[in-house]
Design a protein around this motif. Sequence first.
Motif, PDB file in Angstrom:
ATOM      1  N   LEU A 152      61.406   8.190  13.328  1.00 56.93           N
ATOM      2  CA  LEU A 152      60.414   9.151  12.852  1.00 56.93           C
ATOM      3  C   LEU A 152      60.758   9.626  11.438  1.00 56.93           C
ATOM      4  N   LYS A 155      59.831   6.996   9.009  1.00 57.60           N
ATOM      5  CA  LYS A 155      58.373   6.915   8.834  1.00 57.60           C
ATOM      6  C   LYS A 155      57.893   8.076   7.961  1.00 57.60           C
ATOM      7  N   ASN A 156      58.451   9.255   8.193  1.00 59.30           N
ATOM      8  CA  ASN A 156      57.999  10.419   7.431  1.00 59.30           C
ATOM      9  C   ASN A 156      58.452  10.363   5.977  1.00 59.30           C
ATOM     10  N   ARG A 171      53.940   0.294  12.892  1.00 65.27           N
ATOM     11  CA  ARG A 171      53.342   0.570  14.209  1.00 65.27           C
ATOM     12  C   ARG A 171      53.559  -0.600  15.168  1.00 65.27           C
ATOM     13  N   ASP A 174      56.682  -0.161  16.933  1.00 67.03           N
ATOM     14  CA  ASP A 174      56.741   0.869  17.974  1.00 67.03           C
ATOM     15  C   ASP A 174      56.329   0.344  19.346  1.00 67.03           C
ATOM     16  N   GLU A 328      60.066  13.139  19.377  1.00 69.07           N
ATOM     17  CA  GLU A 328      60.046  12.104  18.332  1.00 69.07           C
ATOM     18  C   GLU A 328      59.042  11.004  18.659  1.00 69.07           C
ATOM     19  N   ARG A 329      58.996  10.618  19.939  1.00 63.79           N
ATOM     20  CA  ARG A 329      58.114   9.513  20.283  1.00 63.79           C
ATOM     21  C   ARG A 329      56.709   9.997  20.658  1.00 63.79           C
ATOM     22  N   GLU A 332      55.662  12.878  17.846  1.00 67.27           N
ATOM     23  CA  GLU A 332      56.096  12.455  16.513  1.00 67.27           C
ATOM     24  C   GLU A 332      56.372  13.650  15.585  1.00 67.27           C
ATOM     25  N   SER A 334      59.843  16.157  15.341  1.00 65.81           N
ATOM     26  CA  SER A 334      61.155  16.263  15.973  1.00 65.81           C
ATOM     27  C   SER A 334      61.317  17.635  16.625  1.00 65.81           C
ATOM     28  N   PRO A 492      47.378  10.465  15.467  1.00 63.09           N
ATOM     29  CA  PRO A 492      48.823  10.610  15.693  1.00 63.09           C
ATOM     30  C   PRO A 492      49.196  11.122  17.085  1.00 63.09           C
ATOM     31  N   ASN A 493      48.544  12.189  17.553  1.00 63.98           N
ATOM     32  CA  ASN A 493      48.813  12.633  18.927  1.00 63.98           C
ATOM     33  C   ASN A 493      47.637  13.427  19.474  1.00 63.98           C
ATOM     34  N   THR A 638      52.025   9.161  10.931  1.00 65.09           N
ATOM     35  CA  THR A 638      52.709  10.253  11.651  1.00 65.09           C
ATOM     36  C   THR A 638      51.893  11.531  11.429  1.00 65.09           C
TER      37      THR A 638
END
Length: 670
Positions: A152, A155-156, A171, A174, A328-329, A332, A334, A492-493, A638
């Motif tokens: 993460l 990626k960030n 991606r 992942d 993190e997963r 995304e 922390s 992202p989420n 992310t």
Amino acid sequence: MALISTTCFATTNAATKQYISNNAITATIAEMTQKYGSNNQMERGIRQTAAFWNAQDGSEADFTLFCTENYASTEAQKQALYTKLSGAFEILFGAYSTMDIHLKMPVHVEGSDITPIDELFGGYDVSSHFQEDMFANKVAFITMLNFPFYTLQEKNEAGKLWNRRQWGYARMGDLFVERTPASLKQNISAAAMAGENYIAGYNIMMGQLVNNKGAKLFPADMKLLSHWNLRDELKSDYADKKQGLEKQQMIYAVMKRIVDQTIPKEIINNATYEWNPIQNKTWKAGKEISLAPEGNRRYEILLNQFKAQKAVDAYTPLYPTHIQRSFERGMEISSAEVEQLFTAYLSSPQVKEVAAIISKRLGRKLQPFDIWYDGFKARSIIPEAELTAKTQKLYPTAKVYGDDMFNILTKLGFTQAEAKRIAGNVAIDPARGSGHAMGSESKVEKVRLRTRVGANGMDYKGYNIATHEFGHNVEQTISLHDVDDYMLHGVPNTAHTEALAFVFQKRDLDLLGYTGKNSDLETLQTLDTFWDVYEIMGVSLVDLHTWQWLYAHPDATATELKDAVVNCAKEVWNRFYAPVLGDKDSPVLAIYSHMINDPLYLSNYPFGFLIQFQLEQHFTKETLATEIERIYSQGRLTPQIWMTGAVGKEISTQPLLDATEKAIKTITNK
Ligand SMILES: [Zn+2]
């Protein structure tokens, strides 16, 4: 900003016994470097492949040969492989999702009675063997060898400069990050199911509660599920000027007894006994009797969730704890970043100022349960009956709502062509439940809007929910069809799709033709959001601290866990809540059912609020439609990079804090 320490898969931790030796890895790297030249990416791919390679995949010599033969050494080869893989994944994921939508149709959509066979297919996970199959045929190894995983943090940081293709590669990396045996996955499902069942059957018979004078305050047949119904009853008791406060104190006492498990086991889901939760005394047919406390059941359930998750750690070397898998997963973001952000918000000076406003509005000193104060809820001045009359006439059936989706989109500012295209991708079905939106991973399968419409047409509540779900459908359409690379489709989420659903829902009255801005409404909404976020960040921290404690004490008993949860809750309470709400050492923040049935999910809620708030600040009437299209076609970056692309700033509490400060001034100057 504190970021996670990079967990490198090359270091074999104690839990992971790696089959491929370090010597074999070094030799493979040396051999391939000689052939293809030195390359960081290649080395990373080799190490990751080694981390997942088992005896069943072949010997060490087979491993070296596999890496040498399957490495795409030129950019042209790599791109060709990427195109093939993403094409194949689109076929697979698209077909899985189509199967899923149609197999679940009998349980989701109104129709003939649900039969046992419908339930079997409805519960069938069509993609459950995907990971296993891809490891067995070595597609997973080819993928990770050529498109290795990035943390993460990488990626960030590095991701800020990546082009779309590089993001696609990341991606792709992942896709295969765990190789968990089916039996351990089943243990996780079983532990989660036990949590669901425990919570689903945890009702308090409110009609049996008595106060210190033996009086009953709640209706005889009132039965409330812990904790959601208890909390909602507590909120609605603000309207009861006569007995509301005493009712709230009683609910608060019940909550504390659930958390510390002194609640008598026999009174749960059982109306045989009368119970005074403040003194913790029980009666049967007027005679006082003593009943055994629930004990540790709540924490046994949680402990089993921990054990099931911990067993998986060894098979997820890239995310070796459930905390990392959730934050993190999953999100995304922390856990360190979450903690830092929440702590800063909870310590903000606005807490005291808003608390003072609430105290003034209530005309009393604040009590601990005022974390659920809901007097800022901006209620519409239009009576609900009038709204329902309007929506029922407008939408007599689900189909009529579906036919109006084009109009709804044009009212929001979408061009005719765009409104036609997006509305054309949404199929509408009459829902069995309250309604939901179902996305699709296939570009040839429409997304679904499920809505519940009564015999008299769609009532206002149903309409309000349908507007929310339609927002999800718009996101689901744009983030699949308008994202340029299939590996990047989506958001992202979950917070990012919820944000758009709420943006739609908030405009439901505008869409019905009720216009006119009410600045009071804005002020109250801001204070309401501020207080909601204040509450939910605290419970999220308790959830997180509990799991940090569990990882530090993996052999804990249920009793030790109970003490630890109560301590975590007290610590957070004393630090951020007791100063304004009193009752030092209250454990009430541990009441949330999510902590037991869906651990570590809670932090998603505050992020949903923050993202929505930042997006709302960004949207004006003129830019709404075009900005929705631009922002949601970014795809699955992310969350932080997505947000920077969306509004020019990372996810932050500052916009909400600033708006709260403004709202405080507006309301105190009145
Ligand atoms: Zn939603």
